[in-house]
Structure formats: C-alpha cells, structure tokens
Design a protein around this motif. Structure first.
Motif, short mmCIF file in Angstrom:
data_model
loop_
_atom_site.label_atom_id
_atom_site.label_comp_id
_atom_site.label_asym_id
_atom_site.label_seq_id
_atom_site.Cartn_x
_atom_site.Cartn_y
_atom_site.Cartn_z
N GLU A 179 0.84 -1.20 0.00
CA GLU A 179 0.00 0.00 0.00
C GLU A 179 0.88 1.26 0.00
OE1 GLU A 179 -3.39 -0.06 -0.23
OE2 GLU A 179 -3.13 2.09 -0.52
N LEU A 180 1.91 1.24 0.81
CA LEU A 180 2.82 2.39 0.88
C LEU A 180 3.52 2.59 -0.47
CD1 LEU A 180 4.06 4.66 2.40
CD2 LEU A 180 5.55 3.09 3.59
N SER A 181 3.93 1.48 -1.06
CA SER A 181 4.55 1.53 -2.39
C SER A 181 3.60 2.17 -3.40
CB SER A 181 4.91 0.10 -2.80
OG SER A 181 5.25 0.06 -4.15
N ARG A 182 2.35 1.75 -3.34
CA ARG A 182 1.32 2.26 -4.25
C ARG A 182 1.10 3.77 -4.04
NH1 ARG A 182 -3.77 3.34 -4.71
NH2 ARG A 182 -4.14 3.24 -2.48
N LEU A 183 1.02 4.16 -2.76
CA LEU A 183 0.77 5.57 -2.43
C LEU A 183 1.85 6.49 -2.97
CD1 LEU A 183 -0.46 5.60 1.29
CD2 LEU A 183 -1.65 6.53 -0.69
N PHE A 184 3.10 6.01 -2.97
CA PHE A 184 4.22 6.85 -3.40
C PHE A 184 4.58 6.64 -4.87
CE2 PHE A 184 4.61 7.75 1.01
CZ PHE A 184 5.29 8.94 1.10
N SER A 185 3.91 5.69 -5.53
CA SER A 185 4.35 5.33 -6.88
C SER A 185 3.89 6.32 -7.95
CB SER A 185 3.86 3.94 -7.25
OG SER A 185 2.46 3.98 -7.42
N LYS A 186 2.77 7.02 -7.69
CA LYS A 186 2.27 7.98 -8.67
C LYS A 186 3.35 9.00 -8.98
CE LYS A 186 -1.85 6.19 -8.56
NZ LYS A 186 -2.83 6.60 -7.57
N SER A 187 3.53 9.28 -10.25
CA SER A 187 4.57 10.24 -10.62
C SER A 187 4.26 11.58 -9.95
CB SER A 187 4.65 10.40 -12.12
OG SER A 187 3.50 11.06 -12.57
N LEU A 188 5.28 12.18 -9.39
CA LEU A 188 5.09 13.40 -8.61
C LEU A 188 5.06 14.61 -9.53
CD1 LEU A 188 7.64 12.18 -5.99
CD2 LEU A 188 5.19 12.36 -5.59
N PRO A 189 4.12 15.53 -9.30
CA PRO A 189 3.99 16.67 -10.19
C PRO A 189 5.12 17.68 -9.99
CG PRO A 189 2.55 16.97 -8.32
CD PRO A 189 3.22 15.64 -8.14
N GLU A 190 5.52 18.32 -11.06
CA GLU A 190 6.42 19.49 -10.93
C GLU A 190 5.55 20.68 -10.56
OE1 GLU A 190 9.77 20.00 -11.19
OE2 GLU A 190 9.92 17.84 -11.16
N LEU A 191 5.83 21.27 -9.44
CA LEU A 191 4.96 22.38 -8.99
C LEU A 191 5.60 23.74 -9.22
CD1 LEU A 191 3.76 20.63 -5.76
CD2 LEU A 191 2.32 21.20 -7.68
#
Lengths: 191, 191
Positions: A179-191
């Motif tokens: 679950e933790l892997s899944r939560l962090f797997s989404k590509s992170l946006p450039e803000l």
C-alpha cells in the motif's frame, strides 16, 4: 521462560491492564496488581521492576529480535525488504501479545506521561532499525528514511490486524508495504 | 509582524539559542536572554511566553500553514502529492528559519525534556496532516499512512537541505519523495 512462570507473567500483565483501565494508571499500586493476579507482591517484583514495566517490558524483547533479524536478513534484499523480513520474523511476539495490544494502547493514550514514553521508545526502536540497516552497508540517510517509513507501514498493518485477525499479521505487513509503495508510486507533479 | 518587531523577535531567538548552547537550557534564564539581545525582560515577554517558547513558537505557524495548504491542494492530487504540495507551499517558513534549525536541534537533542516535547509536537503535526487528508475524503487509515511516511521523507529532505542549501528546499522535497518511492518500489518478496 518456563511454562508456569510465563502463565504468572501474563496473569500479572492482564491484572495490571484491567486495573489501569478501571481506575487509572496513577491510582493503581503494585500491591493491587499482585492481589488481582492472586500472587504476592514479592512475586510481582520477580517479574517486573515496577508497574510501568508491565506495559513496556516486552519492548526490549521485540527490539532485540527485530535488530537481530535485520542483521541476518538475506543479503540480496533491499533495505525496505530487510525491515519487512524482520517484522515477519518477529510475528510470533506480536501474536503472543495480541490480547494485550488494544488495552495497552488505551491505557497509554489516557496517560500523557506514558504517551511520551511510548513515543520515545518508538523513536528509539526506529533509530535501532536504521542502525541495523547501516550495519548492512546502507547509508545513514537512506537507512533512516527506510526505517521511519517502514514504521508507518508497520502501524498501518497493526491497525488492520487488530481490526481483522482472521488474516495473518505477516500478510497484513505485506499489504501495508504494498500500500505504501502504491501511495508513493504515482509520478510526482512538478509544482 | 512589523519589520522592527520581527528583528527583535529573531534577535531574541538567536540570543536564547546561543545561551542554551553555551551554558545549557536549564541554566539559562529569560533575564539573561533579554540582556544578551539588548532588550528589557518586559520586551522578551511581549514576544515569548517563556524560554521554551523561543524554541517551539514557530511550530504553530508552520502547522497552520501546512494544514491550510492540504485543505487547498488541487483536488486531482493523490494524498501523498497533497502533502508534498503543502510542504512546498510552506517552503518560505523553513527558509526564513534556516539559521536556527541546526542549533535548535542541538539544544533539543541535549535536553531530554525538550526531546520528548519535540516528539510530541511532531506526532501531533503528523496527526493534523492526516486529519487534513481525511477532510479531503481519504480514509483515516490511508491518511495516517501517507502522513507518517511523508514525515519520513520530510526529515530526509531537511537533512539533505541542511547539508546542501545550494539546492532549493522544494527540490530536496521532490527528491526525498522520489527516493521513498524508489525504496518501496522493488517488488516485495513472498517469504
């Protein structure tokens, strides 16, 4: 521990928790705990150094077993896999303590001084896990990140297990790490 | 805060930290802090309620700003992205406090009572972030997991930033979340 000694030990833990919940931690004495467990106060002190020890005595055993398991985890594992391996290796300690976990949390949550002690102990345990990873050749920074995040997964697994013990704790650990892997797997946006 | 008031505020923080490091937290009085900062004790108490407040006063501002940022994070973000968004939104508060962070840690690490307070505050902040995620429709369990693991990434980013401030904190946050994602991404073994 010999079988009989173990029975007395648990009866004392149980008696202490009952009394802490009934009348509050501060209002409970070791004499009352011994009486409730049907043993002498002298017997109480053969098992615990004081009333607080009935709540925290198990921690050292858990801590030693976890650190030992990280030290002996298969070398091909990643740091996070080593911690998962260690948690699954000590599953039996959690299972043995299953009945005490919820009332113990309730007592600790109701007593600020115990709360602080619990936090300090958890932080110390996380630090020991990080050090154990360092011993396996991981940098301090990555070891700390892996240990702290894994503790979050461990907490998640414990909550899930307390809610549904029909599923083995080791499976809950697997699920929490996934679950933790899944939560962090989404590509992170450039803000 | 008006500019002059801000200058005095920081001078008092600075004086307090210097004295705590020189002679120990317990041995330092508010009178000495005021004297070192070149103001009256009365001025000290216009800025801080007590000497401990010089170390923890900023936390409420940070806390409020973080929770507010989670509440206003774009709705398409994942829970973890919302926390990253919030951390990056409050970057300026960290940057402003940059010079105080290391000496502050040193004082806290040397004083067990402050250490416990810091842990309690960090845990409270993590809980507030989790609640802010819940307000965005995330379940309590996932919100807690995301908040706790994100705090691990935040700690990692802060350590990296203190070691290398030539890279912006917001970039360190990005890197930390990416590192955590990488650490947990390896397929987990069936044991």
């Amino acid at each position: 521990m010999p079988r009989n000694r173990e029975v007395v030990h648990r009866r004392l833990q149980q008696a202490a928790l009952e009394l802490f919940l009934e009348r509050g931690y501060d209002q409970t004495t070791t004499a009352e705990i011994a009486a409730r467990a049907g043993v002498t106060q002298r017997t109480f002190f053969r098992h615990f150094t004081d009333k607080r020890d009935t709540l925290f005595g198990q921690e050292i055993r858990l801590q030693t077993a976890l650190v030992d398991a990280v030290a002996h985890a298969p070398p091909h594992l990643t740091p996070v896999q080593m911690i998962l391996f260690a948690l699954q290796a000590v599953e039996a300690i959690f299972v043995e303590q299953r009945a005490f976990i919820e009332p113990r949390y309730a007592v600790i949550a109701a007593t600020p001084a115990l709360n602080e002690r619990e936090l300090t102990k958890t932080t110390a345990l996380t630090g020991l896990l990080a050090s154990a990873l360092e011993q396996r050749g991981i940098t301090r920074e990555i070891a700390t990140l892996a240990a702290q995040a894994s503790m979050a997964a461990c907490n998640y697994a414990m909550t899930a297990w307390l809610a549904d013990s029909s599923v083995q704790l080791r499976i809950h650990f697997d699920r929490a790490f996934t679950e933790l892997s899944r939560l962090f797997s989404k590509s992170l946006p450039e803000l």
